[in-house]
Design a protein around this motif. Structure first.
Motif, short mmCIF file in Angstrom:
data_model
loop_
_atom_site.label_atom_id
_atom_site.label_comp_id
_atom_site.label_asym_id
_atom_site.label_seq_id
_atom_site.Cartn_x
_atom_site.Cartn_y
_atom_site.Cartn_z
N ASP A 155 -10.29 7.11 11.10
CA ASP A 155 -9.73 7.64 9.84
C ASP A 155 -8.38 8.31 10.11
O ASP A 155 -7.93 9.14 9.33
CB ASP A 155 -10.69 8.64 9.20
N PHE A 197 -4.56 0.80 11.38
CA PHE A 197 -5.42 -0.36 11.19
C PHE A 197 -6.19 -0.61 12.47
O PHE A 197 -5.60 -0.90 13.52
CB PHE A 197 -4.54 -1.56 10.82
N ASN A 210 -13.45 -8.09 9.34
CA ASN A 210 -14.67 -7.46 8.84
C ASN A 210 -15.58 -8.46 8.13
O ASN A 210 -16.11 -8.21 7.05
CB ASN A 210 -14.33 -6.31 7.89
N PRO A 226 -14.12 2.41 14.68
CA PRO A 226 -13.35 2.58 13.44
C PRO A 226 -12.65 3.94 13.47
O PRO A 226 -13.00 4.81 14.29
CB PRO A 226 -14.42 2.52 12.35
N SER A 229 0.82 -1.20 0.00
CA SER A 229 0.00 0.00 0.00
C SER A 229 0.86 1.26 0.00
O SER A 229 0.34 2.37 0.15
CB SER A 229 -0.92 0.01 1.23
N VAL A 272 -4.84 0.18 5.80
CA VAL A 272 -6.05 0.98 5.77
C VAL A 272 -6.12 1.68 4.41
O VAL A 272 -5.21 2.45 4.07
CB VAL A 272 -6.05 2.04 6.89
N PRO A 273 -7.20 1.42 3.61
CA PRO A 273 -8.26 0.44 3.85
C PRO A 273 -7.74 -0.98 3.65
O PRO A 273 -6.67 -1.19 3.10
CB PRO A 273 -9.29 0.80 2.80
N VAL A 274 -8.54 -1.96 4.10
CA VAL A 274 -8.16 -3.37 3.96
C VAL A 274 -8.18 -3.74 2.49
O VAL A 274 -9.15 -3.49 1.79
CB VAL A 274 -9.13 -4.27 4.76
#
Length: 401
Positions: A305, A309, A346, A303, A134, A382-384
């Motif tokens: 932002d 993670f 998730n 959760p 990532s 992040v994101p997965v």
């Protein structure tokens, strides 16, 4: 019913006891002999009792700090304590006159004139490069000077230069400065520490504490606490996230070839988030070969932002096969391992696994160096992302004076 779903019905300590009891029952031989084992938790690295050099050993000063570091595939690297803490030296006292060596009827050594308060016992340098697909790259270069005091305690001074790179975020430069004190009170070993992190010019304090207590031969309980900047990646540093993380762990040397390690750690973050991590590992050796089972669960309250993670429900379970042996006797020792299992994050399940290699070269009784590589597809971004993978190159140099 899926395995991760069953796990979520039990509390963390029930999971520890269940996993440990099942594995220990399956691997328990008909005859056993207890042996003393060792364990440490640091920077996400859990060390189990392994063959190791009696002169030079590793030391890891921090707790785990994210999914990469708490990935079971990374736990198998034998992170040993740097140097075993010896028993306190014989008392030294000045003679009342003719240096008879007797003070109030107690035998003591004569005083050593001009004995230094502390001597440099060793140096250790750690090099690490972690990257994933990532665009996250964390590079670490840290060195620790180990001083032994004249009462047998130790002081450890650490500094270095670290960088954290991530797409869309300014690169963070980090200069850590820290001091740890290691002492022993009867059977209780304590290691408190304080320090600062200089992050792009800003100063953030930190502290840590670790205690170990052997309940009996081969059975040790520990507790860890750490507070400071959450250096998971460049975004968490940019968002000024800090975390208080703490919890107990237990290491049980069931017999000379079987060991069990379990730990529970809780975290409280500066953005009001909370976490819970549980890790259990059972290992059985067969000469130079070994098999192991790893179980890891990770849960966050909210959760986020902020760049790190924070899965609401994450389970990883793997089986591992490894070989460790001498390639060149008394000079080169290597270890290779591979693991395979599953992960659920998730409500999505996928395979989990990886491989790892590490070699240790011993050029003299006072000099050792490690070089290792590991790959894992355990999710940590992040994101997965579906095709998550991470790679780590690790090196260490240990010098004893």
């Amino acid at each position: 019913m899926k395995f991760p779903t069953v796990l979520r019905r039990f509390s963390p300590w029930q999971q520890i006891l269940a996993a440990g009891s099942i594995f220990a029952y399956l691997l328990q031989p008909t005859t056993s002999s207890a042996t003393t084992g060792s364990q440490s938790v640091g920077n996400g690295n859990i060390s189990l009792a392994r063959r190791s050099s009696p002169q030079l050993k590793r030391w890891a000063p921090q707790l785990m700090a994210g999914a990469d570091n708490f990935n079971p595939d990374l736990k198998v690297l034998p992170q040993r304590e740097y140097i075993p803490l010896p028993s306190p030296p014989d008392r030294v006292a000045p003679s009342p006159g003719a240096n008879s060596g007797l003070v109030e009827g107690v035998n003591v050594k004569p005083a050593t004139v001009g004995a230094p308060f502390a001597i440099l016992e060793g140096l250790q340098s750690n090099i690490q490069n972690n990257r994933n697909n990532s665009g996250q790259v964390n590079q670490t270069l840290e060195s620790t000077a180990i001083l032994r005091l004249n009462n047998g305690d130790r002081l450890l001074f650490t500094t270095g230069y670290n960088t954290y790179e991530q797409i869309g975020t300014k690169t963070v430069n980090n200069i850590p400065l820290g001091i740890n004190w290691e002492s022993k009170i009867n059977s209780l070993k304590i290691r408190p520490g304080v320090g600062i992190d200089i992050l792009n010019g800003a100063i953030t304090p930190n502290f840590n504490l670790k205690v170990d207590y052997p309940l009996t031969t081969g059975l040790t309980v520990s507790a860890d606490l750490q507070e400071g900047a959450y250096k998971f990646n460049a975004k968490t540093i940019e968002n000024q996230i800090s975390a208080l993380r703490y919890g107990p762990s237990i290491f049980w040397q069931v017999d000379k070839d079987t060991s069990l390690f379990s730990s529970l750690h809780l975290g409280s973050y500066s953005d009001n988030n909370q976490e819970q991590q549980l890790f259990s590992r059972i290992e059985r050796k067969f000469g130079e070969f070994s098999v192991a089972g790893n179980l890891f669960t990770w849960n966050y309250k909210n959760p986020t932002d902020k760049g790190y993670f924070a899965p609401p429900d994450f389970v990883v379970y793997t089986g591992e096969v490894a070989w460790e042996g001498s390639v060149i006797r008394d000079v080169l020792n290597c270890r290779i391992s591979a693991s395979l299992g599953g992960q659920n994050v998730n409500a999505t399940s996928s395979d989990a696994g990886g491989y790892q290699s590490k070699c240790t070269v011993k050029l003299s009784p006072n000099f050792e160096a490690d070089l290792g590589y590991s790959f894992s597809n355990v999710k940590s971004t992040v994101p997965v992302i579906s095709n998550a993978n991470s790679q780590s190159i690790l090196g260490q140099i240990r010098v004893k004076f």
